[in-house]
Motif scaffolding. Structure first.
Motif, PDB file in Angstrom:
ATOM      1  N   ARG A 139      -1.052  40.321  39.061  1.00 11.91           N
ATOM      2  CA  ARG A 139      -0.743  41.814  39.481  1.00 11.91           C
ATOM      3  C   ARG A 139      -1.625  42.600  39.039  1.00 11.91           C
ATOM      4  NH1 ARG A 139       5.788  43.524  38.597  1.00 11.91           N
ATOM      5  NH2 ARG A 139       4.797  44.972  40.047  1.00 11.91           N
ATOM      6  N   PRO A 144      -5.574  44.352  41.922  1.00 10.44           N
ATOM      7  CA  PRO A 144      -6.400  45.512  42.056  1.00 10.44           C
ATOM      8  C   PRO A 144      -7.851  45.242  42.407  1.00 10.44           C
ATOM      9  CG  PRO A 144      -5.117  45.517  39.975  1.00 10.44           C
ATOM     10  CD  PRO A 144      -4.709  44.304  40.648  1.00 10.44           C
ATOM     11  N   PRO A 155      -3.725  53.418  43.983  1.00 13.33           N
ATOM     12  CA  PRO A 155      -4.226  53.880  42.811  1.00 13.33           C
ATOM     13  C   PRO A 155      -4.803  52.855  42.145  1.00 13.33           C
ATOM     14  CG  PRO A 155      -1.946  53.700  42.761  1.00 13.33           C
ATOM     15  CD  PRO A 155      -2.590  53.434  44.252  1.00 13.33           C
ATOM     16  N   ASP A 165       2.146  49.549  40.492  1.00 17.09           N
ATOM     17  CA  ASP A 165       3.199  49.326  41.361  1.00 17.09           C
ATOM     18  C   ASP A 165       3.623  50.438  42.382  1.00 17.09           C
ATOM     19  OD1 ASP A 165       5.246  47.885  42.045  1.00 17.09           O
ATOM     20  OD2 ASP A 165       6.845  48.581  40.554  1.00 17.09           O
ATOM     21  N   ARG A 171      -0.290  49.492  50.317  1.00 15.95           N
ATOM     22  CA  ARG A 171       0.018  48.320  49.263  1.00 15.95           C
ATOM     23  C   ARG A 171      -0.164  46.963  49.792  1.00 15.95           C
ATOM     24  NH1 ARG A 171       4.511  47.820  44.708  1.00 15.95           N
ATOM     25  NH2 ARG A 171       4.825  45.656  44.732  1.00 15.95           N
ATOM     26  N   CYS A 173       0.349  44.237  47.755  1.00 12.83           N
ATOM     27  CA  CYS A 173       1.224  43.376  47.389  1.00 12.83           C
ATOM     28  C   CYS A 173       2.637  43.465  47.677  1.00 12.83           C
ATOM     29  CB  CYS A 173       1.117  43.702  45.707  1.00 12.83           C
ATOM     30  SG  CYS A 173      -0.384  44.031  45.173  1.00 12.83           S
TER      31      CYS A 173
HETATM   32  S1  SF4 Z   1       1.054  46.940  43.974  1.00  9.09           S
HETATM   33 FE1  SF4 Z   1      -0.137  48.906  44.577  1.00  9.09          FE
HETATM   34  S2  SF4 Z   1      -1.243  49.515  42.673  1.00  9.09           S
HETATM   35 FE2  SF4 Z   1      -0.037  47.310  42.211  1.00  9.09          FE
HETATM   36  S3  SF4 Z   1      -1.913  46.199  42.699  1.00  9.09           S
HETATM   37 FE3  SF4 Z   1      -0.870  46.191  44.483  1.00  9.09          FE
HETATM   38  S4  SF4 Z   1      -1.610  47.689  45.728  1.00  9.09           S
HETATM   39 FE4  SF4 Z   1      -2.539  47.967  43.589  1.00  9.09          FE
END
Ligand code: SF4
Length: 199
Positions: A139, A144, A155, A165, A171, A173
């Motif tokens: 994570r 990142p 971010p 998150d 995003r 993830c």
């Molecule tokens: S959830 Fe968002 S902030 Fe977290 S690593 Fe994935 S893309 Fe980046």
């Protein structure tokens, strides 16, 4: 290789075949010698790219990779039904759990179903002492760095220090898969490499 002794033992106890290599080149030679006349799907992976596997295996196998094909969705679809699938992981716990985070889901889905065999090609930098630390790594380090590599407006990509998150539309993830062991009906082999590879 001492640093891999514990994880190798724990992976084998969970049912994985495990091989240890000093270099990525040796791991690539091994795969090149063992895969012939197969259809081979690739998961998005800086490690696989660094090893030049698409090019090498492509001389004597049918290779499918959305990083290399113009029609990315066709490559993703065809790769999901390939004989063999190659990927790395975002985190490997010394206790033997494999952790992957995905955006489109093709890569994690392919580690769960659809092939004769899946290979996990893993550099030493992915290793974490515990399951929680492997998830933390996936994570807060792998994702990142991947967001930054892909130029996402998130971010983590801007600051590059940890996961926020985020609720960003960009995003990357979207799902996290932990493998406790090889899925039923699919062989799984883990190649551990004593080099830093991928994110
Ligand atoms: S959830 Fe968002 S902030 Fe977290 S690593 Fe994935 S893309 Fe980046």
């Amino acid at each position: 290789m001492m640093k891999f002794d514990t994880v190798k033992k724990n992976l084998e106890a969970r049912g994985y075949a495990v091989r240890v290599f000093s270099t990525g080149k040796e791991a690539a030679d091994y795969l090149d010698a063992n895969l012939d006349g197969k259809s081979v799907g690739f998961g998005g992976s800086v490690t696989l790219d660094a090893l030049g596997l698409y090019e090498r295996l492509g001389t004597h196998n049918k290779v499918m990779w959305h990083w290399k094909w113009e029609d990315k969705n066709a490559a993703r679809r065809e790769a999901t039904t390939a004989d063999v699938y190659l990927t790395s992981v975002n985190g490997l716990a010394e206790t033997g759990e494999l952790v992957n985070i995905d955006g489109a889901g093709n890569r994690v889905a392919a580690t769960l179903f659809g092939h004769e065999k899946v290979y996990f090609v893993i550099g030493r930098n992915k290793l974490a002492p515990t399951y929680d630390e492997a998830v933390w790594r996936a994570r807060n380090i792998a994702s990142p760095q991947n967001a930054r590599r892909l130029g996402k407006k998130t971010p983590c990509a801007v600051k590059g220090d940890r996961c926020y998150d985020c609720k960003s539309p960009e995003r990357i993830c979207r799902g996290l898969v932990t493998l406790w062991g090889p899925m039923m009906g699919m062989e799984a082999e883990v190649l551990l490499i004593d080099e830093d590879l991928g994110m």
